[in-house]
Design a protein around this motif. Structure first.
Motif, mmCIF file in Angstrom:
data_model
loop_
_atom_site.group_PDB
_atom_site.id
_atom_site.type_symbol
_atom_site.label_atom_id
_atom_site.label_comp_id
_atom_site.label_asym_id
_atom_site.label_seq_id
_atom_site.Cartn_x
_atom_site.Cartn_y
_atom_site.Cartn_z
ATOM 1 N N MET A 5 0.813 -1.184 0.000
ATOM 2 C CA MET A 5 0.000 0.000 0.000
ATOM 3 C C MET A 5 0.869 1.266 0.000
ATOM 4 O O MET A 5 0.618 2.190 -0.753
ATOM 5 C CB MET A 5 -0.929 -0.027 1.212
ATOM 6 C CG MET A 5 -1.591 1.302 1.513
ATOM 7 S SD MET A 5 -2.574 1.988 0.197
ATOM 8 C CE MET A 5 -3.983 0.977 0.337
ATOM 9 N N ARG A 11 2.431 2.124 -3.239
ATOM 10 C CA ARG A 11 1.413 2.694 -4.147
ATOM 11 C C ARG A 11 1.192 4.179 -3.860
ATOM 12 O O ARG A 11 1.067 4.988 -4.772
ATOM 13 C CB ARG A 11 0.112 1.911 -4.006
ATOM 14 C CG ARG A 11 -0.835 2.148 -5.143
ATOM 15 C CD ARG A 11 -1.894 1.094 -5.144
ATOM 16 N NE ARG A 11 -3.147 1.746 -4.814
ATOM 17 C CZ ARG A 11 -4.213 1.128 -4.405
ATOM 18 N NH1 ARG A 11 -4.204 -0.173 -4.238
ATOM 19 N NH2 ARG A 11 -5.305 1.783 -4.144
ATOM 20 N N ARG A 22 4.270 6.108 -5.230
ATOM 21 C CA ARG A 22 4.244 6.214 -6.705
ATOM 22 C C ARG A 22 3.168 7.180 -7.182
ATOM 23 O O ARG A 22 3.387 7.973 -8.094
ATOM 24 C CB ARG A 22 4.066 4.830 -7.316
ATOM 25 C CG ARG A 22 5.324 4.000 -7.162
ATOM 26 C CD ARG A 22 5.322 2.800 -8.069
ATOM 27 N NE ARG A 22 6.607 2.139 -7.984
ATOM 28 C CZ ARG A 22 6.762 0.848 -7.820
ATOM 29 N NH1 ARG A 22 5.716 0.054 -7.726
ATOM 30 N NH2 ARG A 22 7.965 0.329 -7.754
ATOM 31 N N ARG A 23 1.995 7.096 -6.571
ATOM 32 C CA ARG A 23 0.899 8.000 -6.942
ATOM 33 C C ARG A 23 1.289 9.442 -6.632
ATOM 34 O O ARG A 23 1.071 10.338 -7.445
ATOM 35 C CB ARG A 23 -0.364 7.591 -6.187
ATOM 36 C CG ARG A 23 -1.561 8.478 -6.465
ATOM 37 C CD ARG A 23 -2.769 8.051 -5.682
ATOM 38 N NE ARG A 23 -2.538 8.182 -4.257
ATOM 39 C CZ ARG A 23 -3.132 7.440 -3.340
ATOM 40 N NH1 ARG A 23 -3.982 6.495 -3.674
ATOM 41 N NH2 ARG A 23 -2.888 7.641 -2.065
ATOM 42 N N ASP A 78 -0.289 13.884 -0.079
ATOM 43 C CA ASP A 78 -0.913 13.019 -1.084
ATOM 44 C C ASP A 78 -2.300 13.535 -1.448
ATOM 45 O O ASP A 78 -2.663 13.630 -2.612
ATOM 46 C CB ASP A 78 -0.974 11.585 -0.545
ATOM 47 C CG ASP A 78 -1.697 10.635 -1.480
ATOM 48 O OD1 ASP A 78 -1.286 10.509 -2.653
ATOM 49 O OD2 ASP A 78 -2.683 10.005 -1.036
#
Length: 155
Positions: free
Chosen positions: A1, A4, A7-8, A122
């Motif tokens: 998780m 991810r 990277r996002r 994020d």
């Protein structure tokens, strides 16, 4: 998780950086170490706490809709999203009242970890991208672009 998320974040941050000068982010390895250091256990999270997804009756939220973004994640991920979404007036979210209720129900927020500003960044990056491209809104774009710059400097 967590990989991810990194990277996002990097992808969306690079997209924003095409049109705006942004602070340099720490490398992926550092971001991942900081996220992995979050001590909270994964819980079921909704991850899209906007007004359209929460029914409020008599000041209480008895129903939450659209669980398409739901997954098992640290509660801080959801709470960081709520904090960022609360900056959008139409969402009608009172972040401080949320924290108070969350605390009364036995929840705790671990915000003094290196993961916290990454989780907030994020969400702020996602909202800056949304208000730059998908649902253009200059006022909200500037609000979240400023938040992105502030949060990125905290890393």
């Amino acid at each position: 998780m967590n990989l991810r998320i990194v990277r996002r974040l990097e992808q969306r941050y690079a997209e924003l950086g095409k049109n705006d000068l942004l602070p340099v982010l720490p490398g992926a390895a550092q971001l991942l170490r900081d996220l992995d250091g979050n001590p909270s256990r994964a819980r079921l999270t909704h991850l899209d706490p906007r007004r359209q997804n929460v029914r409020v009756t008599g000041g209480q939220p008895p129903s939450i809709f659209d669980w398409s973004n739901a997954l098992g994640a640290a509660p801080e991920m959801e709470i960081a999203r709520i904090e960022e979404y609360a900056a959008i007036d139409e969402n009608g979210l009172d972040y401080e009242a949320f924290l108070e209720g969350y605390s009364r129900a036995g929840g705790t927020v671990v915000s003094e970890t290196p993961a916290w500003p990454i989780l907030r960044l994020d969400r702020a990056v996602m909202l800056a991208v949304v208000f730059s491209t998908v649902a253009p809104n200059d006022q909200l774009r500037e609000l979240f672009l400023t938040r992105v710059k502030t949060l990125a400097k905290q890393l």
